[in-house]
Scaffold this motif. Sequence first.
Motif, PDB file in Angstrom:
ATOM      1  N   LYS A  24       0.916  -1.192  -0.078  1.00  0.00           N
ATOM      2  CA  LYS A  24       0.052  -0.079  -0.053  1.00  0.00           C
ATOM      3  C   LYS A  24       0.850   1.128   0.196  1.00  0.00           C
ATOM      4  N   ASP A  25       2.219   1.215  -0.344  1.00  0.00           N
ATOM      5  CA  ASP A  25       2.927   2.263  -0.434  1.00  0.00           C
ATOM      6  C   ASP A  25       3.180   2.950   0.920  1.00  0.00           C
ATOM      7  N   VAL A  26       2.952   2.118   1.961  1.00  0.00           N
ATOM      8  CA  VAL A  26       2.961   2.850   3.401  1.00  0.00           C
ATOM      9  C   VAL A  26       4.424   2.683   3.825  1.00  0.00           C
ATOM     10  N   PHE A  27       5.033   3.653   4.487  1.00  0.00           N
ATOM     11  CA  PHE A  27       6.553   3.191   4.781  1.00  0.00           C
ATOM     12  C   PHE A  27       6.533   3.606   6.477  1.00  0.00           C
ATOM     13  N   SER A  28       7.246   2.792   7.511  1.00  0.00           N
ATOM     14  CA  SER A  28       7.465   3.168   8.737  1.00  0.00           C
ATOM     15  C   SER A  28       8.112   4.324   8.999  1.00  0.00           C
ATOM     16  N   ALA A  29       8.010   4.870   9.950  1.00  0.00           N
ATOM     17  CA  ALA A  29       8.720   6.092  10.457  1.00  0.00           C
ATOM     18  C   ALA A  29      10.272   5.710  10.153  1.00  0.00           C
ATOM     19  N   ALA A  30      10.755   4.783  10.658  1.00  0.00           N
ATOM     20  CA  ALA A  30      12.142   4.551  10.173  1.00  0.00           C
ATOM     21  C   ALA A  30      12.598   4.740   8.762  1.00  0.00           C
ATOM     22  N   GLU A  31      11.624   3.837   7.856  1.00  0.00           N
ATOM     23  CA  GLU A  31      12.014   3.944   6.495  1.00  0.00           C
ATOM     24  C   GLU A  31      11.912   5.292   5.993  1.00  0.00           C
ATOM     25  N   GLN A  32      11.255   6.333   6.542  1.00  0.00           N
ATOM     26  CA  GLN A  32      11.125   7.611   5.902  1.00  0.00           C
ATOM     27  C   GLN A  32      12.280   8.523   6.461  1.00  0.00           C
ATOM     28  N   GLN A  33      12.742   8.054   7.856  1.00  0.00           N
ATOM     29  CA  GLN A  33      14.067   8.816   8.032  1.00  0.00           C
ATOM     30  C   GLN A  33      15.373   8.495   7.798  1.00  0.00           C
ATOM     31  N   GLN A  34      15.512   7.187   7.609  1.00  0.00           N
ATOM     32  CA  GLN A  34      16.874   6.479   7.696  1.00  0.00           C
ATOM     33  C   GLN A  34      17.068   6.461   5.919  1.00  0.00           C
ATOM     34  N   VAL A  35      18.230   6.695   5.478  1.00  0.00           N
ATOM     35  CA  VAL A  35      18.727   6.452   4.218  1.00  0.00           C
ATOM     36  C   VAL A  35      18.708   5.025   3.845  1.00  0.00           C
ATOM     37  N   SER A  36      19.651   4.573   4.811  1.00  0.00           N
ATOM     38  CA  SER A  36      20.098   2.962   4.691  1.00  0.00           C
ATOM     39  C   SER A  36      19.209   2.172   5.694  1.00  0.00           C
ATOM     40  N   LYS A  84      24.242  24.619 -12.660  1.00  0.00           N
ATOM     41  CA  LYS A  84      22.843  25.079 -11.766  1.00  0.00           C
ATOM     42  C   LYS A  84      21.541  25.021 -12.305  1.00  0.00           C
ATOM     43  N   GLY A  85      20.666  24.301 -11.729  1.00  0.00           N
ATOM     44  CA  GLY A  85      19.277  24.283 -11.931  1.00  0.00           C
ATOM     45  C   GLY A  85      18.713  23.105 -12.929  1.00  0.00           C
ATOM     46  N   ASP A  86      19.985  22.277 -13.052  1.00  0.00           N
ATOM     47  CA  ASP A  86      19.501  21.131 -13.848  1.00  0.00           C
ATOM     48  C   ASP A  86      18.494  20.161 -12.894  1.00  0.00           C
ATOM     49  N   ASN A  87      17.577  19.305 -13.603  1.00  0.00           N
ATOM     50  CA  ASN A  87      16.519  18.542 -13.092  1.00  0.00           C
ATOM     51  C   ASN A  87      17.385  17.206 -12.793  1.00  0.00           C
ATOM     52  N   VAL A  88      17.010  16.693 -11.651  1.00  0.00           N
ATOM     53  CA  VAL A  88      17.422  15.216 -11.276  1.00  0.00           C
ATOM     54  C   VAL A  88      16.267  14.379 -11.522  1.00  0.00           C
ATOM     55  N   LYS A  89      16.528  13.244 -12.405  1.00  0.00           N
ATOM     56  CA  LYS A  89      15.630  12.407 -12.997  1.00  0.00           C
ATOM     57  C   LYS A  89      15.574  10.966 -12.141  1.00  0.00           C
ATOM     58  N   ALA A  90      14.613  10.339 -11.796  1.00  0.00           N
ATOM     59  CA  ALA A  90      14.410   9.170 -11.243  1.00  0.00           C
ATOM     60  C   ALA A  90      15.163   7.821 -12.410  1.00  0.00           C
ATOM     61  N   MET A  91      15.992   6.933 -11.876  1.00  0.00           N
ATOM     62  CA  MET A  91      16.291   6.088 -12.816  1.00  0.00           C
ATOM     63  C   MET A  91      15.549   5.024 -13.085  1.00  0.00           C
ATOM     64  N   PHE A  92      14.739   4.531 -12.232  1.00  0.00           N
ATOM     65  CA  PHE A  92      13.762   3.641 -12.700  1.00  0.00           C
ATOM     66  C   PHE A  92      12.292   4.071 -12.109  1.00  0.00           C
ATOM     67  N   GLY A  93      11.267   3.388 -12.496  1.00  0.00           N
ATOM     68  CA  GLY A  93       9.912   3.554 -11.839  1.00  0.00           C
ATOM     69  C   GLY A  93       9.746   2.980 -10.342  1.00  0.00           C
ATOM     70  N   GLY A  94       9.258   3.862  -9.431  1.00  0.00           N
ATOM     71  CA  GLY A  94       8.860   3.146  -8.097  1.00  0.00           C
ATOM     72  C   GLY A  94       8.292   4.172  -7.351  1.00  0.00           C
ATOM     73  N   VAL A  95       8.336   3.977  -6.070  1.00  0.00           N
ATOM     74  CA  VAL A  95       7.804   4.828  -4.837  1.00  0.00           C
ATOM     75  C   VAL A  95       8.837   5.627  -4.331  1.00  0.00           C
ATOM     76  N   VAL A  96       8.558   6.767  -3.726  1.00  0.00           N
ATOM     77  CA  VAL A  96       9.355   7.598  -2.840  1.00  0.00           C
ATOM     78  C   VAL A  96       9.262   7.300  -1.664  1.00  0.00           C
ATOM     79  N   ARG A  97      10.223   6.528  -1.071  1.00  0.00           N
ATOM     80  CA  ARG A  97      10.186   5.917   0.364  1.00  0.00           C
ATOM     81  C   ARG A  97      10.527   7.319   1.270  1.00  0.00           C
ATOM     82  N   LEU A  98      11.766   7.971   1.047  1.00  0.00           N
ATOM     83  CA  LEU A  98      12.319   9.055   1.845  1.00  0.00           C
ATOM     84  C   LEU A  98      12.282  10.430   0.905  1.00  0.00           C
ATOM     85  N   SER A  99      12.078  11.445   1.710  1.00  0.00           N
ATOM     86  CA  SER A  99      12.136  12.816   0.993  1.00  0.00           C
ATOM     87  C   SER A  99      12.405  13.858   2.154  1.00  0.00           C
TER      88      SER A  99
END
Length: 385
Positions: A24-36, A84-99
């Motif tokens: 359901k594309d739901v992430f725990s608090a730890a998943e939303q805070q920790q990169v690794s 400066k100002g360039d757009n960063v692109k997603a490498m593959f399709g997926g769901v944002v886990r952390l931002s």
Amino acid sequence: MINLRKLVLGAVVVVTTSAFAPSKDVFSAAEQQQVSIETPGLFDRSNAFNVDFSIFNNDEYAFPLPVGKASVMKNGIVRITTKKGDNVKAMFGGVVRLSRKTPSQGNVVVIRHNNGLETVYANNTENLVKVGQHVSAGQTIAIVGTKDGETYCEFAIMVNGGRINPNTIFEIKSHNLRRQTVLFKKADDHIDVSVVGKASENKKGSKKNTIASLDPEDADDPFLHSSTFELDLEGLEQEHWAYPLPGAHVISPYGGRRGHGGVDLKTKPNDNIVAAFDGEVTLSGPHYGYGNCITIKHAFGFETLYSHQSRNLVKKGDKVKAGQVIGLTGRTGRATTEHLHFEVYFKGHRLNPNLLFDHTEHQLQRVTLTLKNGGGVTSTKHREQ
């Protein structure tokens, strides 16, 4: 939906990429805070899975900064410098886990992909996506940031929270996705990564591993991960190869009783000699019995030599393109008539130029070359379609 093959105790079980998607594309608090952080459920069914990157369509992969210059830093991080100002692109399709903004990496985005991988995009001046948002390959997810006067994105690929060697997934210089199958196996405290198959493609549509150019600036070292590499000469694009003396005929072949080190090609005096492939001039000038000589370095350890010129038209350090005129036919050095003496080397070992060129048709051979890191080369002819 892209299918992946998952290895289970030596058997092959086909699963879909959605098997790795978060519920359901739901992430725990730890998943939303920790990169690794470990990916829940990734290895529940087996301690290994593999991804066949050869089946990815063009719209299913994108390099994060297509015009940026990439270099591998410590611990598998890729620094991609740009403006400066360039757009960063997603490498593959997926769901944002952390931002979020982190103390050490600035604004960071982590995307969990359905193929079991996660990608990290750090040092962003601004994140443009939110946790739980679905993104497509090539979609803009952030604006690149600047730090200490340099504009760059710090990019990494993770499996189960651990960074992996990015060279396994894409070519650092050309940015191209590597068309191969990669096995990810869980060990005690890390993930073992290995290439278990390369793709191939014939004219009827089956897949093959092809290289567009032999430019050493556009190609990575294929022997970083394997002792052999298959080069399909038919995959070289027309603008990236040329017969070195157009219209020529052979007056002395390679080898023979006198151990001729190349092939002698003849047309007329002061005719145009062209570079066989893209590359960099490593020698241009008189050289022993060769007379006026030119050597050009190409990708993967290849080198070509051109000699007896009446005049060289390039100098050491010049970047040349296939088909570019580099000299004029002559008889300098030990030569009895105006001609081109042409040699090919791989990893310092002299090769028969016939392995690459059909001297009658003035075409590349329809073969796949198996290159060995120690310098050996074998040739396999393509079947007629």
